[in-house]
Every structure is written in structure tokens, then in C-alpha cells.
Write a protein that holds these residues in place. Structure first.
Motif, PDB file in Angstrom:
ATOM      1  N   GLU A   1      36.744  -8.350  25.397  1.00  0.00           N
ATOM      2  CA  GLU A   1      36.558  -7.360  24.349  1.00  0.00           C
ATOM      3  C   GLU A   1      37.117  -6.029  24.796  1.00  0.00           C
ATOM      4  OE1 GLU A   1      32.426  -7.301  23.440  1.00  0.00           O
ATOM      5  OE2 GLU A   1      32.520  -9.183  22.357  1.00  0.00           O
ATOM      6  N   ASN A   2      36.946  -5.689  26.039  1.00  0.00           N
ATOM      7  CA  ASN A   2      37.466  -4.431  26.549  1.00  0.00           C
ATOM      8  C   ASN A   2      38.970  -4.398  26.461  1.00  0.00           C
ATOM      9  OD1 ASN A   2      34.943  -3.505  27.070  1.00  0.00           O
ATOM     10  ND2 ASN A   2      34.962  -3.966  29.270  1.00  0.00           N
ATOM     11  N   GLN A   3      39.601  -5.506  26.692  1.00  0.00           N
ATOM     12  CA  GLN A   3      41.063  -5.554  26.633  1.00  0.00           C
ATOM     13  C   GLN A   3      41.540  -5.380  25.189  1.00  0.00           C
ATOM     14  OE1 GLN A   3      42.218  -9.188  28.467  1.00  0.00           O
ATOM     15  NE2 GLN A   3      41.928  -8.434  30.544  1.00  0.00           N
ATOM     16  N   ASN A   4      40.805  -5.887  24.211  1.00  0.00           N
ATOM     17  CA  ASN A   4      41.193  -5.744  22.807  1.00  0.00           C
ATOM     18  C   ASN A   4      41.180  -4.291  22.374  1.00  0.00           C
ATOM     19  OD1 ASN A   4      41.515  -8.450  22.526  1.00  0.00           O
ATOM     20  ND2 ASN A   4      39.476  -8.823  21.653  1.00  0.00           N
ATOM     21  N   PHE A   5      40.281  -3.500  22.938  1.00  0.00           N
ATOM     22  CA  PHE A   5      40.200  -2.098  22.540  1.00  0.00           C
ATOM     23  C   PHE A   5      41.086  -1.211  23.399  1.00  0.00           C
ATOM     24  CE2 PHE A   5      37.163  -2.420  19.326  1.00  0.00           C
ATOM     25  CZ  PHE A   5      36.197  -3.330  19.693  1.00  0.00           C
ATOM     26  N   GLY A   6      41.755  -1.743  24.312  1.00  0.00           N
ATOM     27  CA  GLY A   6      42.665  -0.980  25.166  1.00  0.00           C
ATOM     28  C   GLY A   6      41.913  -0.144  26.197  1.00  0.00           C
TER      29      GLY A   6
ATOM     30  N   MET B   1      30.046   2.863  31.693  1.00  0.00           N
ATOM     31  CA  MET B   1      29.432   4.178  31.498  1.00  0.00           C
ATOM     32  C   MET B   1      30.344   5.069  30.666  1.00  0.00           C
ATOM     33  SD  MET B   1      26.498   4.289  32.624  1.00  0.00           S
ATOM     34  CE  MET B   1      25.898   5.894  32.901  1.00  0.00           C
ATOM     35  N   GLU B   2      31.581   5.023  31.014  1.00  0.00           N
ATOM     36  CA  GLU B   2      32.525   5.839  30.252  1.00  0.00           C
ATOM     37  C   GLU B   2      32.611   5.344  28.808  1.00  0.00           C
ATOM     38  OE1 GLU B   2      36.114   5.488  32.457  1.00  0.00           O
ATOM     39  OE2 GLU B   2      35.598   7.095  33.839  1.00  0.00           O
ATOM     40  N   LEU B   3      32.565   4.046  28.623  1.00  0.00           N
ATOM     41  CA  LEU B   3      32.595   3.485  27.274  1.00  0.00           C
ATOM     42  C   LEU B   3      31.365   3.919  26.497  1.00  0.00           C
ATOM     43  CD1 LEU B   3      33.875  -0.156  27.811  1.00  0.00           C
ATOM     44  CD2 LEU B   3      34.956   1.667  26.527  1.00  0.00           C
TER      45      LEU B   3
ATOM     46  N   LYS C   1      31.464   9.418  19.667  1.00  0.00           N
ATOM     47  CA  LYS C   1      31.975   8.957  18.370  1.00  0.00           C
ATOM     48  C   LYS C   1      30.828   8.809  17.371  1.00  0.00           C
ATOM     49  CE  LYS C   1      36.315   8.276  19.395  1.00  0.00           C
ATOM     50  NZ  LYS C   1      37.426   8.903  18.764  1.00  0.00           N
ATOM     51  N   THR C   2      29.727   8.299  17.812  1.00  0.00           N
ATOM     52  CA  THR C   2      28.571   8.106  16.933  1.00  0.00           C
ATOM     53  C   THR C   2      28.047   9.446  16.465  1.00  0.00           C
ATOM     54  OG1 THR C   2      28.005   6.105  18.173  1.00  0.00           O
ATOM     55  CG2 THR C   2      26.310   7.007  16.747  1.00  0.00           C
ATOM     56  N   GLU C   3      27.956  10.428  17.365  1.00  0.00           N
ATOM     57  CA  GLU C   3      27.485  11.761  16.994  1.00  0.00           C
ATOM     58  C   GLU C   3      28.424  12.412  15.985  1.00  0.00           C
ATOM     59  OE1 GLU C   3      26.950  14.018  20.568  1.00  0.00           O
ATOM     60  OE2 GLU C   3      25.205  12.845  21.201  1.00  0.00           O
ATOM     61  N   SER C   4      29.735  12.258  16.183  1.00  0.00           N
ATOM     62  CA  SER C   4      30.675  12.871  15.243  1.00  0.00           C
ATOM     63  C   SER C   4      30.593  12.188  13.868  1.00  0.00           C
ATOM     64  CB  SER C   4      32.113  12.829  15.787  1.00  0.00           C
ATOM     65  OG  SER C   4      32.568  11.497  15.856  1.00  0.00           O
ATOM     66  N   LEU C   5      30.383  10.872  13.873  1.00  0.00           N
ATOM     67  CA  LEU C   5      30.208  10.161  12.604  1.00  0.00           C
ATOM     68  C   LEU C   5      28.933  10.615  11.911  1.00  0.00           C
ATOM     69  CD1 LEU C   5      31.307   6.492  13.408  1.00  0.00           C
ATOM     70  CD2 LEU C   5      32.365   8.044  11.790  1.00  0.00           C
ATOM     71  N   TYR C   6      27.867  10.836  12.673  1.00  0.00           N
ATOM     72  CA  TYR C   6      26.608  11.279  12.102  1.00  0.00           C
ATOM     73  C   TYR C   6      26.761  12.672  11.481  1.00  0.00           C
ATOM     74  CZ  TYR C   6      21.687  12.430  11.676  1.00  0.00           C
ATOM     75  OH  TYR C   6      20.468  12.795  11.180  1.00  0.00           O
ATOM     76  N   LYS C   7      27.504  13.563  12.154  1.00  0.00           N
ATOM     77  CA  LYS C   7      27.746  14.906  11.621  1.00  0.00           C
ATOM     78  C   LYS C   7      28.546  14.832  10.317  1.00  0.00           C
ATOM     79  CE  LYS C   7      27.534  17.363  16.024  1.00  0.00           C
ATOM     80  NZ  LYS C   7      28.293  18.087  17.041  1.00  0.00           N
ATOM     81  N   GLU C   8      29.555  13.985  10.272  1.00  0.00           N
ATOM     82  CA  GLU C   8      30.359  13.813   9.055  1.00  0.00           C
ATOM     83  C   GLU C   8      29.498  13.280   7.926  1.00  0.00           C
ATOM     84  OE1 GLU C   8      33.587  14.392   8.122  1.00  0.00           O
ATOM     85  OE2 GLU C   8      33.741  15.502  10.005  1.00  0.00           O
TER      86      GLU C   8
END
Length: 188
Positions: free
Chosen positions: A3-8, A15-17, A24-31
Motif C-alpha cells: 500500500e505504501n508503494q501505491n501512494f508513492g 510516523m511520518e505518514l 491532511k485531515t485537519e485541513s479537510l476539517y477546516k474546509e
């Protein structure tokens, strides 16, 4: 790992993921919240507009409901005088209407009769012309152009003058002409 390879994200650790997913989730929540607040603002404006329209309708109904229509006694007397006036001139109205319609009918009848007369006149003129031309032909005559007739007359006069000035040659021409006519009559 696949799965990691599919997302590049081959070189990233989990941890970084997670951090990126959290961002990304926080920015989506703000939008989502900004869109929700935009929708709520539009709902509020729509409710205010609906209230404004309802208030104006109520005011209009109240104003229209308060309007009273009535005819004063003076107006009734004036209407009665007009009624008498029209009753007096009613026959004149019918007569004038009859005259107008009669005029139109007479005009249409005259136009149709005129067209029929003109067609008959043209046909009659053509028949008369045909009859006259046949009568001229049966009498052994013909119609020729005026200029041609004048040319024939001039040639005939010139020939008679030549015969008088040259009697011998004129006599031989006369004999030749008689033989020519006789020959033409035998051919016909």
C-alpha cells in the motif's frame, strides 16, 4: 508495504505518514467547517428574504383590503344621462353601420363585376379580331405593313414611268409579267 508503494511513500516511515495524514485531515476539517459556515450564512439570508417577502405580502393584502369602491349619486345620474343619450342615437348607429356594410358589399360586387366584364371584353375583342382577319383572308386580301405598301406603290409608279419612257422595253416587260403570272396560277 504494498500500500505504501501505491501512494508513492516508499522512503517514509509510519510516523511520518501519520503526521501527514493528521495534517491532511485537519485541513479537510477546516474546509468542511468553512463550507458549513457558508451554507449556514446562505440559510440565514434565505430565511430573512422569506420573512421580508411575507411581511410585504401582508402589508399589500391589508392595503388592498382597505380600498373601497363606490359610485356616488352624481356619477349614477351622469351614467343615466349617457344611457338616455345612447338610446336616442341607437337607431342612427344601426343605420350608419348598415350603410357602411352596404357600401362594402356594393364595392366588392362592383369590383368582381368589373373583373368579369373586362375578361369578357378581352375575349370578345379577340374573337372579333379573328373574325375580321378571316373575312379579309376569304376576300383574297391581306394586311401588310404601311411602309411595305408605300414601297410597293413607289416601285409600281417607278415601273410605270419607266414603261412610258421606254415603250418597246416596257411592252416586252408587260408580256414577261403576264407569262409569269400565268405560270404562278398554274402552279397553285
Amino acid at each position: 508495504m504494498e500500500e505504501n508503494q501505491n501512494f508513492g511513500t516508499e522512503g517514509l516511515n509510519s510516523m511520518e505518514l501519520m503526521d501527514q495524514l493528521k495534517i491532511k485531515t485537519e485541513s479537510l476539517y477546516k474546509e468542511f467547517q468553512s463550507l458549513s459556515s457558508g451554507v449556514s450564512i446562505m440559510d440565514e439570508k434565505l430565511k430573512r428574504t422569506e420573512y421580508f417577502v411575507e411581511q410585504n405580502l401582508k402589508e399589500l393584502k391589508e392595503k388592498v383590503g382597505n380600498v373601497k369602491v363606490g359610485i356616488s349619486p352624481e356619477d349614477l345620474r351622469q351614467l343615466e344621462t349617457y344611457k338616455d343619450y345612447f338610446n336616442h342615437y341607437k337607431p342612427l348607429l344601426y343605420v350608419s353601420l348598415f350603410v357602411i356594410l352596404s357600401g362594402w358589399g356594393l364595392g366588392i360586387f362592383s369590383a368582381l363585376s368589373g373583373v368579369k366584364w373586362y375578361k369578357e371584353s378581352v375575349r370578345t375583342k379577340q374573337e372579333i379580331r379573328t373574325d375580321v382577319l378571316q373575312e379579309i383572308k376569304t376576300q383574297g386580301n391581306m394586311i401588310i405593313d404601311t411602309q411595305t405598301f408605300l414601297n410597293y406603290r413607289e416601285q409600281s409608279e417607278a415601273l410605270k414611268a419607266w414603261q412610258k419612257s421606254n415603250p418597246k422595253e416596257g411592252e416586252s416587260f408587260t408580256n414577261y409579267f403576264k407569262q409569269y403570272q400565268k405560270l404562278n396560277k398554274e402552279k397553285k
